[in-house]
Scaffold this motif. Structure first.
Motif, PDB file in Angstrom:
ATOM      1  N   LEU A 133      41.939  55.228  41.325  1.00  0.00           N
ATOM      2  CA  LEU A 133      40.932  54.364  40.714  1.00  0.00           C
ATOM      3  C   LEU A 133      41.230  54.213  39.230  1.00  0.00           C
ATOM      4  N   CYS A 134      40.868  53.059  38.688  1.00  0.00           N
ATOM      5  CA  CYS A 134      41.000  52.852  37.235  1.00  0.00           C
ATOM      6  C   CYS A 134      40.038  53.804  36.541  1.00  0.00           C
ATOM      7  N   ALA A 135      40.534  54.549  35.544  1.00  0.00           N
ATOM      8  CA  ALA A 135      39.698  55.527  34.851  1.00  0.00           C
ATOM      9  C   ALA A 135      38.594  54.844  34.053  1.00  0.00           C
ATOM     10  N   LYS A 136      38.768  53.568  33.764  1.00  0.00           N
ATOM     11  CA  LYS A 136      37.766  52.871  32.937  1.00  0.00           C
ATOM     12  C   LYS A 136      36.698  52.164  33.751  1.00  0.00           C
ATOM     13  N   CYS A 137      37.130  51.323  34.727  1.00  0.00           N
ATOM     14  CA  CYS A 137      36.131  50.521  35.444  1.00  0.00           C
ATOM     15  C   CYS A 137      35.902  51.009  36.875  1.00  0.00           C
ATOM     16  N   GLY A 138      36.719  51.967  37.364  1.00  0.00           N
ATOM     17  CA  GLY A 138      36.513  52.512  38.704  1.00  0.00           C
ATOM     18  C   GLY A 138      37.045  51.621  39.808  1.00  0.00           C
ATOM     19  N   HIS A 145      44.043  44.437  40.866  1.00  0.00           N
ATOM     20  CA  HIS A 145      44.261  44.796  39.467  1.00  0.00           C
ATOM     21  C   HIS A 145      42.961  44.614  38.704  1.00  0.00           C
ATOM     22  N   CYS A 146      42.863  45.320  37.603  1.00  0.00           N
ATOM     23  CA  CYS A 146      41.755  45.067  36.700  1.00  0.00           C
ATOM     24  C   CYS A 146      42.369  44.753  35.348  1.00  0.00           C
ATOM     25  N   ASN A 147      41.539  44.390  34.414  1.00  0.00           N
ATOM     26  CA  ASN A 147      42.085  43.982  33.118  1.00  0.00           C
ATOM     27  C   ASN A 147      42.101  45.120  32.108  1.00  0.00           C
ATOM     28  N   CYS A 148      41.734  46.323  32.569  1.00  0.00           N
ATOM     29  CA  CYS A 148      41.629  47.447  31.630  1.00  0.00           C
ATOM     30  C   CYS A 148      42.983  47.843  31.065  1.00  0.00           C
ATOM     31  N   LYS A 149      44.037  47.708  31.844  1.00  0.00           N
ATOM     32  CA  LYS A 149      45.340  48.239  31.441  1.00  0.00           C
ATOM     33  C   LYS A 149      45.784  47.688  30.097  1.00  0.00           C
TER      34      LYS A 149
END
Ligand SMILES: [Zn+2]
Ligand SMILES: [Zn+2]
Length: 171
Positions: A133-138, A145-149
Protein backbone atom coordinates in the motif's frame (compact mmCIF):
# COMPACT_ATOMS: atom_id res chain seq x y z
CA UNK A 1 -13.76 -32.96 9.68
CA UNK A 2 -10.99 -35.52 9.70
CA UNK A 3 -12.14 -38.73 11.32
CA UNK A 4 -10.27 -42.00 11.25
CA UNK A 5 -12.18 -45.24 11.57
CA UNK A 6 -9.65 -47.27 13.55
CA UNK A 7 -12.11 -50.11 14.10
CA UNK A 8 -10.88 -51.38 10.75
CA UNK A 9 -7.46 -52.08 12.32
CA UNK A 10 -9.06 -54.88 14.34
CA UNK A 11 -10.46 -56.54 11.24
CA UNK A 12 -7.44 -56.61 8.98
CA UNK A 13 -4.36 -58.76 9.48
CA UNK A 14 -1.80 -55.99 9.12
CA UNK A 15 -1.00 -53.52 11.86
CA UNK A 16 -1.29 -50.45 9.72
CA UNK A 17 -3.60 -48.89 7.19
CA UNK A 18 -3.23 -45.98 4.81
CA UNK A 19 -5.86 -43.24 4.70
CA UNK A 20 -6.14 -40.93 1.69
CA UNK A 21 -8.73 -38.34 2.59
CA UNK A 22 -10.11 -35.18 1.02
CA UNK A 23 -12.15 -33.37 3.64
CA UNK A 24 -13.61 -29.97 4.40
CA UNK A 25 -12.05 -28.50 7.53
CA UNK A 26 -13.82 -25.97 9.75
CA UNK A 27 -12.58 -22.39 10.00
CA UNK A 28 -10.67 -21.48 13.14
CA UNK A 29 -9.41 -18.45 15.04
CA UNK A 30 -5.74 -17.44 15.08
CA UNK A 31 -4.50 -14.21 16.72
CA UNK A 32 -8.03 -12.79 16.64
CA UNK A 33 -8.57 -13.55 12.95
CA UNK A 34 -10.90 -16.20 11.52
CA UNK A 35 -9.06 -18.32 8.97
CA UNK A 36 -10.82 -20.65 6.58
CA UNK A 37 -10.07 -23.25 3.97
CA UNK A 38 -11.53 -22.39 0.53
CA UNK A 39 -11.35 -26.00 -0.65
CA UNK A 40 -11.13 -29.50 0.86
CA UNK A 41 -7.83 -30.46 2.49
CA UNK A 42 -5.91 -33.54 1.35
CA UNK A 43 -4.60 -35.88 4.03
CA UNK A 44 -2.23 -38.78 3.37
CA UNK A 45 -1.88 -40.69 6.61
CA UNK A 46 -0.42 -43.95 7.76
CA UNK A 47 -2.25 -45.21 10.82
CA UNK A 48 -0.64 -47.96 12.86
CA UNK A 49 -1.19 -49.51 16.25
CA UNK A 50 1.34 -50.18 18.93
CA UNK A 51 -0.49 -52.02 21.71
CA UNK A 52 -3.28 -49.70 22.87
CA UNK A 53 -1.70 -46.74 21.12
CA UNK A 54 -2.70 -45.53 17.67
CA UNK A 55 0.01 -43.65 15.75
CA UNK A 56 -1.01 -41.31 12.94
CA UNK A 57 1.76 -40.12 10.61
CA UNK A 58 1.79 -38.38 7.27
CA UNK A 59 0.98 -34.99 5.84
CA UNK A 60 -1.87 -32.66 5.00
CA UNK A 61 -1.90 -30.18 2.15
CA UNK A 62 -4.28 -27.66 0.68
CA UNK A 63 -5.16 -24.02 0.49
CA UNK A 64 -5.92 -21.56 3.29
CA UNK A 65 -7.04 -17.95 2.99
CA UNK A 66 -4.55 -15.52 4.53
CA UNK A 67 -4.42 -11.74 4.58
CA UNK A 68 -1.32 -10.26 2.93
CA UNK A 69 0.74 -8.24 5.42
CA UNK A 70 1.77 -5.81 2.67
CA UNK A 71 -1.41 -5.07 0.69
CA UNK A 72 -4.00 -6.36 3.22
CA UNK A 73 -5.83 -8.36 0.52
CA UNK A 74 -6.88 -11.99 1.08
CA UNK A 75 -5.01 -14.62 -0.92
CA UNK A 76 -4.76 -18.43 -1.10
CA UNK A 77 -1.70 -19.82 0.62
CA UNK A 78 -0.67 -23.38 -0.30
CA UNK A 79 0.43 -25.32 2.76
CA UNK A 80 1.89 -28.74 3.33
CA UNK A 81 2.21 -29.77 6.95
CA UNK A 82 3.66 -32.92 8.49
CA UNK A 83 1.39 -34.79 10.89
CA UNK A 84 2.50 -37.03 13.74
CA UNK A 85 0.09 -37.78 16.54
CA UNK A 86 -0.39 -40.55 19.07
CA UNK A 87 -3.72 -41.53 20.57
CA UNK A 88 -4.20 -43.86 23.49
CA UNK A 89 -7.31 -45.95 23.84
CA UNK A 90 -7.54 -45.33 27.56
CA UNK A 91 -10.26 -42.72 28.07
CA UNK A 92 -9.98 -42.69 31.85
CA UNK A 93 -6.21 -42.75 32.17
CA UNK A 94 -5.23 -39.17 32.91
CA UNK A 95 -1.57 -40.14 33.29
CA UNK A 96 -1.21 -40.90 29.61
CA UNK A 97 0.88 -38.40 27.65
CA UNK A 98 -1.21 -39.07 24.57
CA UNK A 99 -4.58 -37.69 23.66
CA UNK A 100 -7.18 -40.27 24.50
CA UNK A 101 -10.08 -41.34 22.37
CA UNK A 102 -13.09 -43.53 22.91
CA UNK A 103 -15.10 -45.64 20.54
CA UNK A 104 -13.68 -46.70 17.18
CA UNK A 105 -13.32 -43.34 15.49
CA UNK A 106 -10.61 -40.77 16.23
CA UNK A 107 -11.37 -37.17 15.35
CA UNK A 108 -8.00 -35.70 14.45
CA UNK A 109 -9.37 -32.38 13.12
CA UNK A 110 -8.10 -30.08 15.89
CA UNK A 111 -4.65 -31.74 15.99
CA UNK A 112 -4.31 -31.41 12.22
CA UNK A 113 -5.33 -27.74 12.35
CA UNK A 114 -2.58 -27.20 14.96
CA UNK A 115 -0.08 -28.84 12.57
CA UNK A 116 -1.26 -26.53 9.77
CA UNK A 117 -0.85 -23.46 12.04
CA UNK A 118 2.77 -24.50 12.71
CA UNK A 119 3.44 -24.65 8.96
CA UNK A 120 2.18 -21.11 8.25
CA UNK A 121 4.77 -18.42 7.46
CA UNK A 122 5.65 -15.74 10.03
CA UNK A 123 4.90 -13.10 7.42
CA UNK A 124 2.05 -13.60 4.95
CA UNK A 125 2.90 -12.09 1.57
CA UNK A 126 0.58 -12.68 -1.41
CA UNK A 127 3.54 -12.76 -3.81
CA UNK A 128 7.14 -11.63 -4.07
CA UNK A 129 6.05 -8.94 -6.51
CA UNK A 130 3.44 -7.47 -4.12
CA UNK A 131 3.92 -3.70 -4.06
CA UNK A 132 1.85 -3.16 -0.92
CA UNK A 133 0.00 0.00 0.00
CA UNK A 134 1.09 3.59 -0.57
CA UNK A 135 2.38 4.89 2.78
CA UNK A 136 0.69 8.23 2.12
CA UNK A 137 -2.77 7.58 0.68
CA UNK A 138 -3.20 3.84 1.42
CA UNK A 139 -3.93 3.01 -2.22
CA UNK A 140 -3.22 -0.61 -3.22
CA UNK A 141 -0.23 -0.25 -5.56
CA UNK A 142 -0.92 -3.68 -7.11
CA UNK A 143 -4.19 -2.33 -8.51
CA UNK A 144 -3.13 1.09 -9.69
CA UNK A 145 -0.92 4.11 -9.30
CA UNK A 146 -1.39 7.11 -7.12
CA UNK A 147 0.12 10.53 -7.48
CA UNK A 148 1.97 10.47 -4.15
CA UNK A 149 5.24 9.18 -5.59
CA UNK A 150 6.00 12.41 -7.40
CA UNK A 151 5.90 14.28 -4.10
CA UNK A 152 8.90 12.35 -2.85
CA UNK A 153 11.26 14.13 -5.24
CA UNK A 154 11.97 17.76 -4.54
CA UNK A 155 11.07 19.70 -7.74
CA UNK A 156 14.47 21.42 -7.61
CA UNK A 157 16.18 18.02 -7.51
CA UNK A 158 14.22 16.77 -10.54
CA UNK A 159 15.49 19.78 -12.51
CA UNK A 160 19.00 18.83 -11.45
CA UNK A 161 18.35 15.19 -12.52
CA UNK A 162 17.30 16.36 -15.97
CA UNK A 163 20.45 18.50 -16.14
CA UNK A 164 22.69 15.56 -15.11
CA UNK A 165 21.00 13.33 -17.71
CA UNK A 166 21.67 15.93 -20.41
CA UNK A 167 25.33 16.14 -19.38
CA UNK A 168 25.70 12.33 -19.38
CA UNK A 169 23.46 11.07 -22.19
CA UNK A 170 24.62 7.48 -21.73
CA UNK A 171 22.98 7.36 -18.23
ZN1 LIG B 1 0.02 -8.44 -1.14
ZN1 LIG C 1 -0.48 7.29 -2.68
Amino acid sequence: MLRLDVEILKKIPSDFIRFELLEELPSFELHGEILHFPSPVKASLLVSKNGPTIIVEGSVSGRIKLICDRCLEPFDFFFEAPVKECYAHTPNNSESEFVSYSGDVIDITSDVINDIILSLPMKSICGEECRGLCAKCGCNLNKGHCNCKNDDIDPRLSVLQTFVRKMNPEH
